[in-house]
Design an enzyme around this catalytic site. Sequence first.
Site, PDB file in Angstrom:
ATOM      1  N   GLY A  11       0.820  -1.208   0.000  1.00  0.00           N
ATOM      2  CA  GLY A  11       0.000   0.000   0.000  1.00  0.00           C
ATOM      3  C   GLY A  11       0.853   1.257   0.000  1.00  0.00           C
ATOM      4  O   GLY A  11       2.081   1.212   0.083  1.00  0.00           O
ATOM      5  N   HIS A 132      -8.486  15.292   2.323  1.00  0.00           N
ATOM      6  CA  HIS A 132      -7.575  14.255   1.849  1.00  0.00           C
ATOM      7  C   HIS A 132      -7.793  14.004   0.365  1.00  0.00           C
ATOM      8  O   HIS A 132      -8.766  14.476  -0.222  1.00  0.00           O
ATOM      9  CB  HIS A 132      -7.789  12.945   2.628  1.00  0.00           C
ATOM     10  CG  HIS A 132      -7.199  12.964   3.998  1.00  0.00           C
ATOM     11  ND1 HIS A 132      -7.846  13.508   5.080  1.00  0.00           N
ATOM     12  CD2 HIS A 132      -6.011  12.516   4.459  1.00  0.00           C
ATOM     13  CE1 HIS A 132      -7.090  13.385   6.156  1.00  0.00           C
ATOM     14  NE2 HIS A 132      -5.966  12.781   5.807  1.00  0.00           N
ATOM     15  N   LYS A 136      -9.189   8.339  -0.664  1.00  0.00           N
ATOM     16  CA  LYS A 136      -9.419   7.946   0.733  1.00  0.00           C
ATOM     17  C   LYS A 136     -10.839   7.436   0.903  1.00  0.00           C
ATOM     18  O   LYS A 136     -11.793   8.048   0.412  1.00  0.00           O
ATOM     19  CB  LYS A 136      -9.154   9.115   1.669  1.00  0.00           C
ATOM     20  CG  LYS A 136      -9.178   8.721   3.144  1.00  0.00           C
ATOM     21  CD  LYS A 136      -8.584   9.807   4.019  1.00  0.00           C
ATOM     22  CE  LYS A 136      -8.599   9.414   5.496  1.00  0.00           C
ATOM     23  NZ  LYS A 136      -7.804   8.206   5.762  1.00  0.00           N
TER      24      LYS A 136
END
Length: 243
Positions: A11, A132, A136
């Site tokens: 990730g 963000h 997200k």
Amino acid sequence: MARIGIIGSEGRMGQAIAAVLEADPDHECAGGADHGHDPAELARLSDALVDFSAPGALAGTLDAARAAGIPVLIGTTGLAAEHHAAIDAAARTIPVLQTGNTSLGVTLLAHLVQEAATRLGPDWDIEIVEMHHRMKVDAPSGTARLLGEAAARGRGIELDAHTESGRDGHTGRRAQGAIGFAALRGGTVAGEHSVILAGEQERITLSHSAEDRAIFARGAVRGAAWLVGREAGRYRMEDVLGL
């Protein structure tokens, strides 16, 4: 030299942590484990684990860390009550640090928010605004929750019982003593958080801007290394900074 294993190494955060470890002469990457991999094997090769994967992987991470007798830093967000109960259980036998944000700057910001909430009292309204990147998947962010919990601690209240979020339409007036959340999403923003304390004819804004994911990776490495050799228990990033 601490050997740090990365759960969720493929990730964004996992890759950032691996890059930080590659450039760090004091610590070493013990390897990574992702979906379909056995975290127990990685735990046996590590002095500490960091987990930035997904809530569904948490149980396996905690089991692997307990079996190996090593600490774990959990940066995964979107955790529910059952996840925190599992963390509490694991912390009875190993050191566990769970946080919504590993940035050292955010850690200090949370400390300042708690202090401000304590000093100013419930007459000041608290609103937390975060933004963000478009990818997200959870809201409010783990960092926003962390800041809300700091404000709630300062007031001596439970955050969940005083949260206001997702306002839309005719909502009525703001509840006295509420802690409000607003989540913005777009672009490639690494993380923007502001805590607004609004009183009568005055306002204080405490903010943090993340320019690169590396700041979270550096904090995660520092926190994981700090855990090595600690007694079993549940820790926070504030403990790493001695706050």
